[in-house]
Design an enzyme around this catalytic site. Structure first.
Site, PDB file in Angstrom:
ATOM      1  N   PRO A  11      -8.091   8.887  -6.246  1.00  0.00           N
ATOM      2  CG  PRO A  11      -8.961   9.302  -4.131  1.00  0.00           C
ATOM      3  CD  PRO A  11      -9.057   8.337  -5.289  1.00  0.00           C
ATOM      4  CG  HIS A  82      -7.565   3.475   3.599  1.00  0.00           C
ATOM      5  ND1 HIS A  82      -6.981   2.228   3.592  1.00  0.00           N
ATOM      6  CD2 HIS A  82      -6.693   4.301   2.958  1.00  0.00           C
ATOM      7  CE1 HIS A  82      -5.795   2.313   2.989  1.00  0.00           C
ATOM      8  NE2 HIS A  82      -5.606   3.558   2.586  1.00  0.00           N
ATOM      9  CG  ASP A  89     -21.873  -2.446  -1.212  1.00  0.00           C
ATOM     10  OD1 ASP A  89     -21.417  -3.356  -0.483  1.00  0.00           O
ATOM     11  OD2 ASP A  89     -22.703  -1.604  -0.807  1.00  0.00           O
ATOM     12  CG  LEU A 103       2.327   3.350  -6.030  1.00  0.00           C
ATOM     13  CD1 LEU A 103       1.280   4.437  -5.996  1.00  0.00           C
ATOM     14  CD2 LEU A 103       3.469   3.737  -6.924  1.00  0.00           C
ATOM     15  CB  SER A 104       2.719   3.173   0.413  1.00  0.00           C
ATOM     16  OG  SER A 104       1.319   3.232   0.615  1.00  0.00           O
ATOM     17  NE  ARG A 109       1.617   5.608   4.229  1.00  0.00           N
ATOM     18  CZ  ARG A 109       1.046   6.298   3.245  1.00  0.00           C
ATOM     19  NH1 ARG A 109       0.631   5.675   2.148  1.00  0.00           N
ATOM     20  NH2 ARG A 109       0.892   7.601   3.363  1.00  0.00           N
ATOM     21  NE  ARG A 113      -2.012   6.681   4.970  1.00  0.00           N
ATOM     22  CZ  ARG A 113      -2.480   7.642   4.159  1.00  0.00           C
ATOM     23  NH1 ARG A 113      -3.226   7.328   3.118  1.00  0.00           N
ATOM     24  NH2 ARG A 113      -2.197   8.912   4.376  1.00  0.00           N
TER      25      ARG A 113
HETATM   26  C1  DQA Z   1      -2.111   4.354  -1.816  1.00  0.00           C
HETATM   27  C2  DQA Z   1      -2.209   4.176  -0.294  1.00  0.00           C
HETATM   28  C3  DQA Z   1      -3.390   4.939   0.257  1.00  0.00           C
HETATM   29  O1  DQA Z   1      -3.436   4.809   1.677  1.00  0.00           O
HETATM   30  C4  DQA Z   1      -3.275   6.407  -0.070  1.00  0.00           C
HETATM   31  O2  DQA Z   1      -4.420   7.094   0.370  1.00  0.00           O
HETATM   32  C5  DQA Z   1      -3.031   6.665  -1.509  1.00  0.00           C
HETATM   33  C6  DQA Z   1      -2.077   5.810  -2.213  1.00  0.00           C
HETATM   34  C7  DQA Z   1      -0.850   3.684  -2.385  1.00  0.00           C
HETATM   35  O3  DQA Z   1      -0.809   3.428  -3.586  1.00  0.00           O
HETATM   36  O4  DQA Z   1       0.113   3.437  -1.647  1.00  0.00           O
HETATM   37  O5  DQA Z   1      -3.554   7.599  -2.095  1.00  0.00           O
HETATM   38  O6  DQA Z   1      -3.235   3.723  -2.421  1.00  0.00           O
END
Ligand code: DQA
Length: 146
Positions: A11, A82, A89, A103-104, A109, A113
């Site tokens: 998403p 998360h 599963d 990416l992050s 954070r 998360r």
């Molecule tokens: C993410 C990190 C997740 O916590 C966040 O909800 C995202 C992007 C990332 O790529 O850093 O939608 O998956």
């Protein structure tokens, strides 16, 4: 063994480039797909890049990865990372190795998360390198690290 690597995005990742660029950067998902296709070709792999905002679709695609004999899955499940026991599963239900990609770096954070259901079953996690996280994950697959 198949050369196909499924790259599944969850998403809000369709909004990459526009969405909180100070966290996720200004590269779009299409640009990441183009970069990954080039790198995959160099590595003798093929990628199938997909995005959905729906949890069950990610579950279906994980099943499809196994049924179609994919070599591996790169999975950025976005916020479902998360929350989703269904994804945990599904990863456990298939033999296809799954690399968790972000990416992050979610662990630096907000506390909500810090839990990753995907990470509990993934063969490897690559996070915190921006768009490069995808490339690093693909290279790990090519090197047979997973
Ligand atoms: C993410 C990190 C997740 O916590 C966040 O909800 C995202 C992007 C990332 O790529 O850093 O939608 O998956």
């Amino acid at each position: 063994m198949s050369n196909l690597v499924l790259v599944l995005n969850g998403p809000n990742l369709n909004l990459l480039g526009l969405r909180e660029p100070e966290i996720y950067g200004s590269t779009t998902l299409d640009e990441i797909a183009g970069m990954l296709e080039d790198r995959a070709r160099e590595l003798g792999l093929e990628i199938d890049m997909r995005q959905t905002n729906h949890e069950g679709m990610l579950v279906d695609w994980l099943h499809e990865a196994q049924a179609g004999g994919a070599r591996a899955v790169l999975l950025n499940a976005g916020a479902y990372t998360h929350t989703s026991i269904a994804l945990l599963d599904a990863i456990k239900a298939i033999a296809t190795p799954v690399v968790e990609v972000h990416l992050s770096d979610p662990r630096t954070r907000e506390p909500f998360r810090h839990v990753s259901y995907v990470g509990m079953a993934a063969a490897l996690t690559v996070e915190g390198h921006g768009a490069d996280s995808y490339r690093i994950a693909l290279e790990a697959v090519a090197k047979g690290e997973i």
